[in-house]
Design a protein around this motif. Structure first.
Motif, mmCIF file in Angstrom:
data_model
loop_
_atom_site.group_PDB
_atom_site.id
_atom_site.type_symbol
_atom_site.label_atom_id
_atom_site.label_comp_id
_atom_site.label_asym_id
_atom_site.label_seq_id
_atom_site.Cartn_x
_atom_site.Cartn_y
_atom_site.Cartn_z
ATOM 1 N N GLY A 122 8.840 -21.003 -19.868
ATOM 2 C CA GLY A 122 7.557 -21.351 -19.275
ATOM 3 C C GLY A 122 6.523 -20.247 -19.347
ATOM 4 N N ALA A 123 6.892 -19.096 -19.911
ATOM 5 C CA ALA A 123 5.940 -17.990 -20.024
ATOM 6 C C ALA A 123 4.954 -18.240 -21.162
ATOM 7 C CB ALA A 123 6.685 -16.678 -20.264
ATOM 8 N N ARG A 124 3.772 -17.670 -21.014
ATOM 9 C CA ARG A 124 2.790 -17.669 -22.088
ATOM 10 C C ARG A 124 2.901 -16.350 -22.841
ATOM 11 N NH1 ARG A 124 0.675 -20.899 -18.125
ATOM 12 N NH2 ARG A 124 -0.628 -22.666 -18.778
ATOM 13 N N VAL A 125 2.969 -16.443 -24.159
ATOM 14 C CA VAL A 125 3.119 -15.243 -24.987
ATOM 15 C C VAL A 125 1.747 -14.601 -25.175
ATOM 16 C CG1 VAL A 125 3.814 -14.352 -27.227
ATOM 17 C CG2 VAL A 125 5.103 -16.234 -26.179
ATOM 18 N N LEU A 126 1.644 -13.349 -24.771
ATOM 19 C CA LEU A 126 0.402 -12.602 -24.939
ATOM 20 C C LEU A 126 0.417 -11.770 -26.213
ATOM 21 C CD1 LEU A 126 -0.092 -11.373 -21.253
ATOM 22 C CD2 LEU A 126 -0.926 -13.475 -22.323
ATOM 23 N N ALA A 127 1.606 -11.317 -26.612
ATOM 24 C CA ALA A 127 1.704 -10.538 -27.847
ATOM 25 C C ALA A 127 3.150 -10.539 -28.338
ATOM 26 C CB ALA A 127 1.239 -9.107 -27.626
ATOM 27 N N ILE A 128 3.301 -10.510 -29.650
ATOM 28 C CA ILE A 128 4.594 -10.308 -30.307
ATOM 29 C C ILE A 128 4.436 -9.134 -31.249
ATOM 30 C CG2 ILE A 128 6.279 -11.283 -31.904
ATOM 31 C CD1 ILE A 128 5.802 -14.005 -30.751
ATOM 32 N N GLU A 129 5.248 -8.106 -31.028
ATOM 33 C CA GLU A 129 5.140 -6.865 -31.797
ATOM 34 C C GLU A 129 3.702 -6.349 -31.805
ATOM 35 O OE1 GLU A 129 7.431 -4.921 -33.062
ATOM 36 O OE2 GLU A 129 9.121 -6.210 -32.468
ATOM 37 N N GLY A 130 3.061 -6.431 -30.627
ATOM 38 C CA GLY A 130 1.714 -5.913 -30.472
ATOM 39 C C GLY A 130 0.615 -6.803 -31.004
ATOM 40 N N ARG A 182 3.112 -13.559 -20.012
ATOM 41 C CA ARG A 182 2.717 -13.857 -18.632
ATOM 42 C C ARG A 182 3.677 -14.908 -18.093
ATOM 43 N NH1 ARG A 182 -2.259 -14.640 -19.220
ATOM 44 N NH2 ARG A 182 -3.033 -12.685 -18.330
ATOM 45 N N LEU A 183 4.471 -14.538 -17.107
ATOM 46 C CA LEU A 183 5.451 -15.446 -16.534
ATOM 47 C C LEU A 183 4.765 -16.550 -15.748
ATOM 48 C CD1 LEU A 183 8.068 -12.841 -15.233
ATOM 49 C CD2 LEU A 183 8.041 -14.053 -17.423
ATOM 50 N N PRO A 184 5.475 -17.642 -15.451
ATOM 51 C CA PRO A 184 4.884 -18.716 -14.649
ATOM 52 C C PRO A 184 4.338 -18.216 -13.307
ATOM 53 C CG PRO A 184 6.902 -19.482 -15.668
ATOM 54 C CD PRO A 184 6.803 -18.020 -15.969
ATOM 55 N N SER A 185 4.904 -17.147 -12.775
ATOM 56 C CA SER A 185 4.415 -16.579 -11.516
ATOM 57 C C SER A 185 3.085 -15.870 -11.664
ATOM 58 C CB SER A 185 5.447 -15.577 -10.984
ATOM 59 O OG SER A 185 5.544 -14.453 -11.859
ATOM 60 N N GLY A 186 2.670 -15.602 -12.899
ATOM 61 C CA GLY A 186 1.452 -14.858 -13.159
ATOM 62 C C GLY A 186 1.704 -13.407 -13.505
ATOM 63 N N LYS A 187 2.905 -12.928 -13.280
ATOM 64 C CA LYS A 187 3.250 -11.543 -13.569
ATOM 65 C C LYS A 187 3.316 -11.323 -15.077
ATOM 66 C CE LYS A 187 6.860 -8.071 -12.783
ATOM 67 N NZ LYS A 187 8.192 -7.818 -12.177
ATOM 68 N N VAL A 188 2.738 -10.215 -15.542
ATOM 69 C CA VAL A 188 2.789 -9.850 -16.948
ATOM 70 C C VAL A 188 3.945 -8.875 -17.169
ATOM 71 C CG1 VAL A 188 1.568 -8.721 -18.851
ATOM 72 C CG2 VAL A 188 0.329 -10.248 -17.297
ATOM 73 N N TRP A 220 20.369 -23.820 -21.843
ATOM 74 C CA TRP A 220 18.948 -23.504 -22.009
ATOM 75 C C TRP A 220 18.132 -23.953 -20.798
ATOM 76 C CZ3 TRP A 220 16.736 -21.187 -26.437
ATOM 77 C CH2 TRP A 220 17.651 -20.904 -27.452
ATOM 78 N N LYS A 221 17.227 -23.087 -20.367
ATOM 79 C CA LYS A 221 16.276 -23.445 -19.313
ATOM 80 C C LYS A 221 14.974 -23.875 -19.970
ATOM 81 C CE LYS A 221 13.802 -21.666 -15.274
ATOM 82 N NZ LYS A 221 13.498 -20.477 -14.427
ATOM 83 N N THR A 222 14.347 -24.900 -19.419
ATOM 84 C CA THR A 222 13.129 -25.447 -20.022
ATOM 85 C C THR A 222 11.883 -25.021 -19.247
ATOM 86 O OG1 THR A 222 13.491 -27.483 -18.763
ATOM 87 C CG2 THR A 222 14.282 -27.436 -21.037
ATOM 88 N N ALA A 223 10.752 -25.102 -19.929
ATOM 89 C CA ALA A 223 9.486 -24.657 -19.339
ATOM 90 C C ALA A 223 9.056 -25.528 -18.172
ATOM 91 C CB ALA A 223 8.397 -24.639 -20.410
#
Length: 434
Positions: A122-130, A182-188, A220-223
């Motif tokens: 459920g996290a949003r990806v902000l960057a992969i390998e920068g 960014r996790l579902p909680s909002g924490k980066v 597996w856990k789902t979003a």
């Protein structure tokens, strides 16, 4: 429906001897490049140059190097139906990230996660390998042909796989990837995630959307959770569905494929829809092709053409980023059959209206990697009668526009809220017309 490389052996078992790799590349030259008709003269020359580059490195190519090179050769055709395929789960690398990514119009999202990455579901990806998702797309789009929408659907499978980002020069090591999320909680958080033994459960990208367990899927856990799912995500293992919406006097008809599925003959389904509408005529018909990834277009062509005539009011045609191949032809048939009585709702299609398809697969003898060449073409917008390989005469649905009359993209925001923007738009349009 697409994947990437198909093989009968694991990609990590690909023979690396010079003779074996040269033999495989000779088949690419003699049986793929000469048969693929989607290339232009310029892109065919580029593909041949890429092939020569691989030949000079034969015997030194890792499995990931070979995979990436073959994908780039196929992608140069810039055609979604062409190039490298990865449909047999046994072809997947032995290791892959313990997460599955989905590229929404507004975000790159972890749709499923397992093991040490379970908390990332459920996290949003902000960057992969920068690299931001946009920058990552620009650096990986050479692996997949077709429109940007099509590329983004299928690139995650490669991005997640052992050695691919390393072979592209984007990752420091082949077996782990640095992520910022960014996790579902909002924490980066920043996390370096190691590859694990591959679980092929989620090989079909479109199936990742539903949180309902896939056959054989256990850890597996789902979003999102399975409760209160919107109609389009429910009953994910059912290829065809009918849902009555009595409050708006509408019949919802959903197709996720245009061919028989095990235990689900498509002819029986289309006959059931016709019988349902004959027994209880409806003012509106809602045809949901947003996850119709294709198949045999001839199985539903006549049905799609006639469907709008069975509504006493309007036909609402739902399309989106996974409407592909025979799904696009089906959408064109609905629109051509219903004309002004059809309202198109949704988002950009999963491919262009002009595309090459048909053809066959070429399997490489040692690696068992597979590439698909195409030798028949359609142009639903303008027609392609001047092209010898034109197949428009088989479908008679062009010229047509499938640009939505009402924009209703399936964004990550709507997905996490378990909303369906397209059905909401349909209900609003019916209320307005009433």
């Amino acid at each position: 429906m697409l994947g990437f490389i198909a093989a009968t052996a694991s990609a990590t078992d690909v023979p690396t001897s010079r003779d074996a790799q040269l033999a495989d590349l000779a088949v690419v030259r003699d049986e793929y490049l000469v048969k693929e008709l989607a290339y232009t003269p310029a892109t065919r020359a580029q593909a041949a140059a890429k092939l020569r580059e691989l030949e000079t490195r034969a015997g030194e190519l890792s499995s990931a190097d070979l995979l990436v090179g073959l994908a780039q050769i196929g992608a140069l055709a810039d055609n979604a139906h062409s190039g490298a395929r990865w449909r047999d789960p046994r072809a997947l690398p032995k290791r892959r990230l313990p997460l599955r990514l989905l590229w929404f119009p507004d975000a790159l999202v972890v749709a499923r996660a397992t093991g040490e990455a379970t908390d990332l579901a459920g996290a949003r990806v902000l960057a992969i390998e920068g690299l931001s998702p946009d920058a990552l797309y620009e650096r990986t789009k050479s692996l997949q042909g077709g429109s940007a929408i099509n590329r983004k659907k299928y690139l995650p499978t490669l991005i997640e796989s052992l050695g691919v980002l390393h072979a592209l020069g984007l990752a420091k090591t082949p077996d782990r990837v640095a992520l910022k999320l960014r996790l579902p909680s909002g924490k980066v958080v920043e996390r370096t995630v190691a590859m694990i033994a591959n679980d092929p459960a989620s090989v079909e990208e479109e199936r990742l959307w539903s949180p309902e367990p896939m056959p054989g899927e256990t850890t597996w856990k789902t979003a999102i959770t399975t409760d209160a799912l919107p109609t389009y995500l429910a009953d994910a293992e059912q290829p065809f569905r009918i849902v009555p919406f009595d409050d708006i006097d509408a019949l919802y008809v959903q197709l996720r494929t245009n061919e028989d599925a095990e235990g689900h003959p498509i002819g029986e389904f289309t006959a059931r829809v016709d019988a349902e509408l004959a027994a209880k005529p409806r003012r509106h018909v809602i045809v949901d092709l947003r996850f119709d990834v294709g198949g045999n277009l001839l199985t539903t062509l006549a049905f799609m053409r006639a469907l709008p005539s069975q509504a006493t009011g309007r036909t609402y045609l739902l399309v989106g980023n996974y409407t592909y191949s025979a799904g696009i032809v089906s959408a064109a048939a609905v629109k051509k059959g219903g004309g002004d009585s059809v309202t198109i709702v949704g988002d950009e299609l999963g491919d262009r209206l002009a595309f090459w398809s048909e053809g066959d697969n070429v399997t490489l003898p040692h690696s068992r990697f597979r590439l698909r060449y195409t030798n028949g073409t359609f142009d639903l917008a303008r027609g392609c009668a001047g092209v010898p390989q034109c197949l428009d005469h088989l479908i008679d649905v062009n010229p047509v526009s499938l640009v939505p009359d009402i924009a209703a993209p399936l964004t990550s925001e709507a997905y996490f809220a378990k909303r369906d923007p397209a059905l909401e738009a349909v209900r609003a349009d019916i209320r307005k017309r009433d």
